[in-house]
Design a protein around this motif. Structure first.
Motif, mmCIF file in Angstrom:
data_model
loop_
_atom_site.group_PDB
_atom_site.id
_atom_site.type_symbol
_atom_site.label_atom_id
_atom_site.label_comp_id
_atom_site.label_asym_id
_atom_site.label_seq_id
_atom_site.Cartn_x
_atom_site.Cartn_y
_atom_site.Cartn_z
ATOM 1 N N MET A 103 4.833 23.439 -14.598
ATOM 2 C CA MET A 103 3.680 24.295 -15.129
ATOM 3 C C MET A 103 3.484 24.340 -16.443
ATOM 4 O O MET A 103 4.776 24.718 -17.113
ATOM 5 C CB MET A 103 3.640 25.637 -14.131
ATOM 6 C CG MET A 103 3.363 25.384 -12.650
ATOM 7 S SD MET A 103 3.335 27.025 -11.856
ATOM 8 C CE MET A 103 5.057 27.454 -12.027
ATOM 9 N N SER A 104 2.692 24.280 -17.193
ATOM 10 C CA SER A 104 2.604 24.713 -18.725
ATOM 11 C C SER A 104 1.110 25.256 -19.054
ATOM 12 O O SER A 104 0.217 24.575 -18.418
ATOM 13 C CB SER A 104 3.004 23.454 -19.401
ATOM 14 O OG SER A 104 1.860 22.547 -19.072
ATOM 15 N N VAL A 105 1.166 26.162 -19.937
ATOM 16 C CA VAL A 105 -0.004 26.701 -20.285
ATOM 17 C C VAL A 105 -0.074 26.671 -21.875
ATOM 18 O O VAL A 105 1.050 26.902 -22.481
ATOM 19 C CB VAL A 105 -0.111 28.278 -19.885
ATOM 20 C CG1 VAL A 105 -1.593 28.786 -20.587
ATOM 21 C CG2 VAL A 105 -0.321 28.430 -18.275
ATOM 22 N N GLN A 123 6.047 27.301 -20.659
ATOM 23 C CA GLN A 123 6.090 26.355 -19.676
ATOM 24 C C GLN A 123 7.103 26.892 -18.622
ATOM 25 O O GLN A 123 7.861 27.877 -18.799
ATOM 26 C CB GLN A 123 6.602 25.086 -20.107
ATOM 27 C CG GLN A 123 7.808 25.218 -21.104
ATOM 28 C CD GLN A 123 9.051 25.183 -20.133
ATOM 29 O OE1 GLN A 123 8.926 24.744 -19.134
ATOM 30 N NE2 GLN A 123 10.027 25.771 -20.690
ATOM 31 N N ARG A 124 7.189 26.692 -17.493
ATOM 32 C CA ARG A 124 8.160 26.629 -16.565
ATOM 33 C C ARG A 124 8.372 25.236 -15.928
ATOM 34 O O ARG A 124 7.630 24.549 -15.128
ATOM 35 C CB ARG A 124 7.795 27.594 -15.296
ATOM 36 C CG ARG A 124 8.834 27.734 -14.216
ATOM 37 C CD ARG A 124 8.453 28.803 -13.206
ATOM 38 N NE ARG A 124 8.515 30.146 -13.785
ATOM 39 C CZ ARG A 124 7.885 31.322 -13.143
ATOM 40 N NH1 ARG A 124 7.796 31.217 -11.944
ATOM 41 N NH2 ARG A 124 8.352 32.649 -13.862
ATOM 42 N N ASN A 125 9.643 24.581 -15.920
ATOM 43 C CA ASN A 125 10.005 23.290 -15.293
ATOM 44 C C ASN A 125 9.373 22.220 -16.194
ATOM 45 O O ASN A 125 9.296 21.159 -15.710
ATOM 46 C CB ASN A 125 9.912 23.578 -13.933
ATOM 47 C CG ASN A 125 10.535 24.431 -13.013
ATOM 48 O OD1 ASN A 125 11.900 24.854 -13.477
ATOM 49 N ND2 ASN A 125 9.694 25.103 -12.250
ATOM 50 N N SER A 126 8.770 22.701 -17.274
ATOM 51 C CA SER A 126 7.978 21.594 -17.889
ATOM 52 C C SER A 126 8.444 21.611 -19.214
ATOM 53 O O SER A 126 9.415 21.864 -19.845
ATOM 54 C CB SER A 126 6.571 21.630 -17.878
ATOM 55 O OG SER A 126 5.713 20.813 -18.160
ATOM 56 N N THR A 127 7.491 21.225 -20.209
ATOM 57 C CA THR A 127 7.661 20.955 -21.521
ATOM 58 C C THR A 127 6.289 21.755 -22.262
ATOM 59 O O THR A 127 5.368 21.516 -22.128
ATOM 60 C CB THR A 127 7.509 19.517 -22.112
ATOM 61 O OG1 THR A 127 8.636 18.747 -21.485
ATOM 62 C CG2 THR A 127 7.812 19.339 -23.611
ATOM 63 N N LYS A 128 6.756 22.445 -23.363
ATOM 64 C CA LYS A 128 5.721 23.188 -24.055
ATOM 65 C C LYS A 128 5.484 22.491 -25.413
ATOM 66 O O LYS A 128 6.354 21.918 -25.845
ATOM 67 C CB LYS A 128 5.977 24.663 -24.362
ATOM 68 C CG LYS A 128 7.229 25.009 -25.185
ATOM 69 C CD LYS A 128 7.388 26.754 -25.078
ATOM 70 C CE LYS A 128 8.628 27.010 -25.879
ATOM 71 N NZ LYS A 128 8.740 28.558 -26.095
ATOM 72 N N PHE A 129 4.464 22.672 -26.034
ATOM 73 C CA PHE A 129 3.967 22.116 -27.180
ATOM 74 C C PHE A 129 4.477 23.136 -28.412
ATOM 75 O O PHE A 129 4.320 24.143 -28.341
ATOM 76 C CB PHE A 129 2.501 21.816 -27.580
ATOM 77 C CG PHE A 129 2.023 20.797 -26.522
ATOM 78 C CD1 PHE A 129 2.820 20.109 -25.763
ATOM 79 C CD2 PHE A 129 0.663 20.925 -25.987
ATOM 80 C CE1 PHE A 129 2.369 19.092 -24.877
ATOM 81 C CE2 PHE A 129 -0.002 20.072 -25.029
ATOM 82 C CZ PHE A 129 1.007 19.220 -24.657
ATOM 83 N N ALA A 130 4.802 22.496 -29.494
ATOM 84 C CA ALA A 130 5.235 23.155 -31.013
ATOM 85 C C ALA A 130 3.993 23.958 -31.327
ATOM 86 O O ALA A 130 2.722 23.107 -31.209
ATOM 87 C CB ALA A 130 5.858 22.483 -31.756
ATOM 88 N N ARG A 131 4.001 25.035 -31.948
ATOM 89 C CA ARG A 131 2.737 25.667 -32.568
ATOM 90 C C ARG A 131 2.515 24.937 -33.599
ATOM 91 O O ARG A 131 3.075 24.366 -34.535
ATOM 92 C CB ARG A 131 3.141 27.075 -33.193
ATOM 93 C CG ARG A 131 2.068 27.911 -33.823
ATOM 94 C CD ARG A 131 2.842 29.286 -34.217
ATOM 95 N NE ARG A 131 1.685 29.863 -35.145
ATOM 96 C CZ ARG A 131 1.085 30.741 -34.662
ATOM 97 N NH1 ARG A 131 0.837 31.026 -33.600
ATOM 98 N NH2 ARG A 131 0.204 31.548 -35.439
ATOM 99 N N GLY A 132 1.184 24.531 -33.763
ATOM 100 C CA GLY A 132 0.507 23.860 -34.899
ATOM 101 C C GLY A 132 0.225 22.293 -34.312
ATOM 102 O O GLY A 132 -0.350 21.566 -35.244
ATOM 103 N N THR A 133 0.794 22.111 -33.304
ATOM 104 C CA THR A 133 0.561 20.641 -32.921
ATOM 105 C C THR A 133 -0.737 20.193 -32.536
ATOM 106 O O THR A 133 -1.649 20.973 -31.777
ATOM 107 C CB THR A 133 1.359 20.340 -31.386
ATOM 108 O OG1 THR A 133 2.549 20.752 -31.853
ATOM 109 C CG2 THR A 133 1.162 18.935 -30.880
ATOM 110 N N THR A 134 -1.094 18.966 -33.126
ATOM 111 C CA THR A 134 -2.861 18.672 -32.956
ATOM 112 C C THR A 134 -2.961 18.211 -31.571
ATOM 113 O O THR A 134 -1.929 17.289 -31.182
ATOM 114 C CB THR A 134 -3.192 17.725 -34.011
ATOM 115 O OG1 THR A 134 -3.116 18.335 -35.189
ATOM 116 C CG2 THR A 134 -4.644 17.386 -33.944
#
Length: 207
Positions: A103-105, A123-134
């Motif tokens: 899951m990711s938000v 995220q949980r068990n997933s990958t989150k995006f870096a701040r500022g990512t387009t």
């Protein structure tokens, strides 16, 4: 004479055995059943696994929608509240709990030029995006000076006959669902209504 007699006797016994086999339908039925059993089992397991896959796909869609909906209802989200959102949304997957869903938000802010960037991501068990990512989002929701919640979820489904499938598990889901903040607050350099994440500066201003 003895050898010839033995041959005739063996041939006669073979003919009697052949006639008995032909006249006994149970033997023929047993052979036919043994021949079609593998195909019947394959069809049965195929139907069962397909049904399981369809149900899991629906559950994952509901999970993704729940993640977006619960997050969009918040004004400010703390670490505890974010964890509670993941916990609450994950209950949608019951009874499919043999694997933890991914899951990711992501909170997306669209600037005045129509460029969508990540303000914060969890995220949980997933990958989150870096701040500022387009990020690329559908054009019909990419409104300048606006924000939205993008949720994603997936589930690794391992069929009972997974050993027949290369790689074993099948990833179901992953498609994003978008929702607008309902109780957001204006912030950032453009005073865009958004969901604030505790400890994270509001956007734009992605530094």
């Amino acid at each position: 004479m003895t050898r010839a007699f033995s041959l005739r006797r063996n041939k006669a016994a073979l003919r009697r055995l052949t006639r008995r086999f032909r006249g006994n339908p149970r033997g023929v039925a047993a052979v036919e059943f043994a021949m079609i059993l593998p195909a019947m089992l394959a069809i049965y397991f195929g139907i069962v696994e397909t049904g399981q896959g369809v149900m899991i796909d629906r559950k994952v869609t509901q999970l993704t929608r729940s993640l977006a909906d619960l997050t969009a209802q918040s004004t400010t989200i703390s670490n505890t509240e974010m964890s509670n959102i993941f916990d609450a949304a994950q209950t949608v997957m019951m009874p499919y709990t043999s694997a933890n869903p991914k899951m990711s938000v992501h909170h997306i802010v669209v600037d005045g030029a129509g460029v969508a960037k990540v303000c914060w991501s969890e995220q949980r068990n997933s990958t989150k995006f870096a701040r500022g990512t387009t990020v690329t989002i559908p054009a019909d929701i990419r409104l300048p000076n606006s924000s939205l919640i993008m949720a994603q979820a997936s589930y690794d489904f391992t069929p009972v006959v997974g050993w027949l499938i290369k790689g074993g598990a099948i990833s179901i889901g992953g498609d994003p669902i978008y929702m607008r903040p309902r109780l957001g607050k204006a912030g950032g350099t453009a005073s865009i209504e958004q969901v604030e994440r505790s400890g994270v500066a509001m956007c734009p201003g992605f530094g």
